[in-house]
Design a protein around this motif. Structure first.
Motif, PDB file in Angstrom:
ATOM      1  N   ILE A  94       0.977  -1.767  -0.084  1.00 27.57           N
ATOM      2  CA  ILE A  94      -0.652   0.056   0.347  1.00 27.57           C
ATOM      3  C   ILE A  94       0.846   1.906  -0.155  1.00 27.57           C
ATOM      4  CG2 ILE A  94      -1.720   1.240   1.279  1.00 27.57           C
ATOM      5  CD1 ILE A  94      -2.594  -0.955   2.196  1.00 27.57           C
ATOM      6  N   ALA A  95       1.783   1.258   0.714  1.00 30.43           N
ATOM      7  CA  ALA A  95       2.893   2.175   1.251  1.00 30.43           C
ATOM      8  C   ALA A  95       3.178   2.597  -0.253  1.00 30.43           C
ATOM      9  CB  ALA A  95       3.683   2.373   2.257  1.00 30.43           C
ATOM     10  N   CYS A  96       3.646   1.424  -1.028  1.00 37.54           N
ATOM     11  CA  CYS A  96       4.447   1.608  -2.565  1.00 37.54           C
ATOM     12  C   CYS A  96       2.890   2.202  -3.596  1.00 37.54           C
ATOM     13  CB  CYS A  96       4.671   0.272  -2.961  1.00 37.54           C
ATOM     14  SG  CYS A  96       6.165   0.055  -1.946  1.00 37.54           S
ATOM     15  N   GLU A  97       2.489   2.042  -3.814  1.00 40.03           N
ATOM     16  CA  GLU A  97       1.252   2.362  -4.503  1.00 40.03           C
ATOM     17  C   GLU A  97       0.593   3.977  -3.847  1.00 40.03           C
ATOM     18  OE1 GLU A  97      -1.350   0.518  -6.644  1.00 40.03           O
ATOM     19  OE2 GLU A  97       1.147   0.108  -6.625  1.00 40.03           O
ATOM     20  N   ASP A  98       0.863   4.042  -2.935  1.00 35.09           N
ATOM     21  CA  ASP A  98       0.954   5.576  -2.584  1.00 35.09           C
ATOM     22  C   ASP A  98       2.434   6.458  -2.618  1.00 35.09           C
ATOM     23  OD1 ASP A  98      -0.050   7.702  -0.721  1.00 35.09           O
ATOM     24  OD2 ASP A  98       1.861   7.719  -0.307  1.00 35.09           O
ATOM     25  N   PHE A  99       3.312   5.793  -2.781  1.00 36.84           N
ATOM     26  CA  PHE A  99       4.561   6.360  -3.226  1.00 36.84           C
ATOM     27  C   PHE A  99       4.788   7.484  -4.328  1.00 36.84           C
ATOM     28  CE2 PHE A  99       8.717   6.069  -4.689  1.00 36.84           C
ATOM     29  CZ  PHE A  99       9.734   7.510  -4.404  1.00 36.84           C
ATOM     30  N   LYS A 100       3.419   5.948  -5.034  1.00 36.98           N
ATOM     31  CA  LYS A 100       3.863   6.427  -7.489  1.00 36.98           C
ATOM     32  C   LYS A 100       3.431   7.322  -7.317  1.00 36.98           C
ATOM     33  CE  LYS A 100       3.144   2.191  -7.897  1.00 36.98           C
ATOM     34  NZ  LYS A 100       3.097   0.465  -8.519  1.00 36.98           N
ATOM     35  N   GLN A 107       8.533  15.625  -2.391  1.00 40.02           N
ATOM     36  CA  GLN A 107       7.679  15.283  -1.923  1.00 40.02           C
ATOM     37  C   GLN A 107       8.349  12.928  -1.883  1.00 40.02           C
ATOM     38  OE1 GLN A 107       3.797  13.755  -2.958  1.00 40.02           O
ATOM     39  NE2 GLN A 107       2.526  14.776  -1.309  1.00 40.02           N
ATOM     40  N   ILE A 108       8.929  12.825  -3.173  1.00 37.75           N
ATOM     41  CA  ILE A 108       9.326  11.637  -3.835  1.00 37.75           C
ATOM     42  C   ILE A 108      10.406  11.581  -2.603  1.00 37.75           C
ATOM     43  CG2 ILE A 108      10.970  10.003  -5.146  1.00 37.75           C
ATOM     44  CD1 ILE A 108       9.166  11.515  -7.445  1.00 37.75           C
ATOM     45  N   ALA A 112      10.014   8.268   0.113  1.00 35.26           N
ATOM     46  CA  ALA A 112      10.938   7.179   0.179  1.00 35.26           C
ATOM     47  C   ALA A 112      11.643   7.191   1.404  1.00 35.26           C
ATOM     48  CB  ALA A 112      11.568   7.529  -1.357  1.00 35.26           C
ATOM     49  N   LYS A 113      12.665   8.219   2.101  1.00 33.46           N
ATOM     50  CA  LYS A 113      12.730   7.347   3.312  1.00 33.46           C
ATOM     51  C   LYS A 113      11.976   7.441   4.071  1.00 33.46           C
ATOM     52  CE  LYS A 113      15.558  10.287   7.127  1.00 33.46           C
ATOM     53  NZ  LYS A 113      15.681  11.505   7.401  1.00 33.46           N
ATOM     54  N   GLN A 144      18.951   9.334  -3.246  1.00 35.64           N
ATOM     55  CA  GLN A 144      18.106  10.021  -5.509  1.00 35.64           C
ATOM     56  C   GLN A 144      17.461   9.444  -5.233  1.00 35.64           C
ATOM     57  OE1 GLN A 144      21.904  10.429  -7.119  1.00 35.64           O
ATOM     58  NE2 GLN A 144      21.416  12.453  -7.254  1.00 35.64           N
ATOM     59  N   PRO A 145      16.209   8.646  -5.141  1.00 34.28           N
ATOM     60  CA  PRO A 145      15.447   8.634  -5.362  1.00 34.28           C
ATOM     61  C   PRO A 145      14.258   8.396  -6.062  1.00 34.28           C
ATOM     62  CG  PRO A 145      14.553   9.612  -3.529  1.00 34.28           C
ATOM     63  CD  PRO A 145      15.581   9.709  -3.676  1.00 34.28           C
ATOM     64  N   THR A 146      13.679   7.601  -7.425  1.00 27.74           N
ATOM     65  CA  THR A 146      12.555   7.456  -7.697  1.00 27.74           C
ATOM     66  C   THR A 146      11.133   7.397  -8.212  1.00 27.74           C
ATOM     67  OG1 THR A 146      13.194   6.231  -9.730  1.00 27.74           O
ATOM     68  CG2 THR A 146      14.683   7.883  -9.477  1.00 27.74           C
ATOM     69  N   LEU A 147      10.553   7.847  -8.507  1.00 26.12           N
ATOM     70  CA  LEU A 147       9.155   7.031  -8.510  1.00 26.12           C
ATOM     71  C   LEU A 147       9.133   5.494  -8.786  1.00 26.12           C
ATOM     72  CD1 LEU A 147       7.027   9.502 -10.534  1.00 26.12           C
ATOM     73  CD2 LEU A 147       6.982   9.062  -7.836  1.00 26.12           C
ATOM     74  N   HIS A 148      10.670   5.080  -9.501  1.00 23.98           N
ATOM     75  CA  HIS A 148       9.995   3.285  -9.708  1.00 23.98           C
ATOM     76  C   HIS A 148      10.908   2.975  -8.453  1.00 23.98           C
ATOM     77  CE1 HIS A 148       7.609   4.182 -13.328  1.00 23.98           C
ATOM     78  NE2 HIS A 148       8.452   5.031 -13.334  1.00 23.98           N
ATOM     79  N   SER A 149      11.605   3.410  -7.401  1.00 22.23           N
ATOM     80  CA  SER A 149      13.206   2.970  -6.697  1.00 22.23           C
ATOM     81  C   SER A 149      12.378   1.380  -6.035  1.00 22.23           C
ATOM     82  CB  SER A 149      13.188   4.252  -5.734  1.00 22.23           C
ATOM     83  OG  SER A 149      14.125   5.088  -6.406  1.00 22.23           O
TER      84      SER A 149
END
Length: 212
Positions: A94-100, A107-108, A112-113, A144-149
């Protein structure tokens, strides 16, 4: 001589046994009255009534995707995972779905952190079971996270739930009660062995709601 025989009811991976041991040790220093209060409140939470028709619940058995795409299905599955002490898997998903859905670099980075600290790093409070390579890639890129991390990790956890937990969920009282239209009953925590008691695992609580 008194001989205590431990009857192991389920065979779980070493990862889960280690996590349960940490939970158990943390509880030994807590007050008995805290255990009693939490046990009562947890039982009440697990017995929460879910308003869903048997026809809708039957559809959840068609695929794992259909289960997760329905809010009540997601809630029922989460309640089931709590009985197996593996709710961190669905919370991470669920957290990953929200993160994307994050917007903007700040915010990313912040989300991510938070996900890394809660689910990925070694001895994280809700650490999910990932292979070394997947965890290493995330660790190196977290600055340096991205939406696909977390895509690879989320896919791995999804597969674990689909192939393992989902199958057992479809055979559980939680699901069978729903498809047969029976009132939801209090759900007992799944015990690993005769030596473990309800009170020994009261700190295993979910905060899925913050990711919804």
């Amino acid at each position: 001589m008194l001989t205590v025989i431990y009857i192991v009811l389920t065979r779980r991976p070493l990862y889960y046994r280690a996590k349960e041991k940490r939970n158990r040790l943390s509880l030994l220093v807590q007050k008995p009255e805290f255990h009693e209060d939490t046990c009562s409140s947890r039982s009440g939470h697990l017995a929460k009534e879910t308003r869903v028709s048997p026809e809708e619940a039957v559809k959840w058995g068609e695929s794992f995707d259909k289960l997760l795409s329905h809010r009540d299905g997601l809630e029922a599955f989460t309640r089931f995972l709590k009985t197996e002490f593996s709710e961190e898997n669905i919370e991470f998903w669920i957290a990953c779905e929200d993160f994307k859905k994050s917007k903007g670099p700040q915010q990313i980075h912040l989300k991510a952190k938070a996900i890394y600290e809660k689910f990925i790093k070694t001895d994280a409070p809700k650490e999910v079971n990932l292979d070394f390579h997947t965890k290493e890639v995330i660790t190196k890129s977290i600055t340096q996270p991205t939406l696909h991390s977390f895509d690879a990790a989320q896919s791995r956890v999804y597969q674990l739930m689909e192939q393992d937990s989902y199958t057992r969920f479809l055979k559980s009282d939680i699901y069978l009660d729903l498809i047969e239209g029976r009132p939801q009953r209090p759900t007992n925590l799944r015990r690993r062995s005769r030596s473990f008691t309800c009170n020994e695992f009261q700190d295993v609580q979910s905060d899925v709601a913050i990711w919804l």
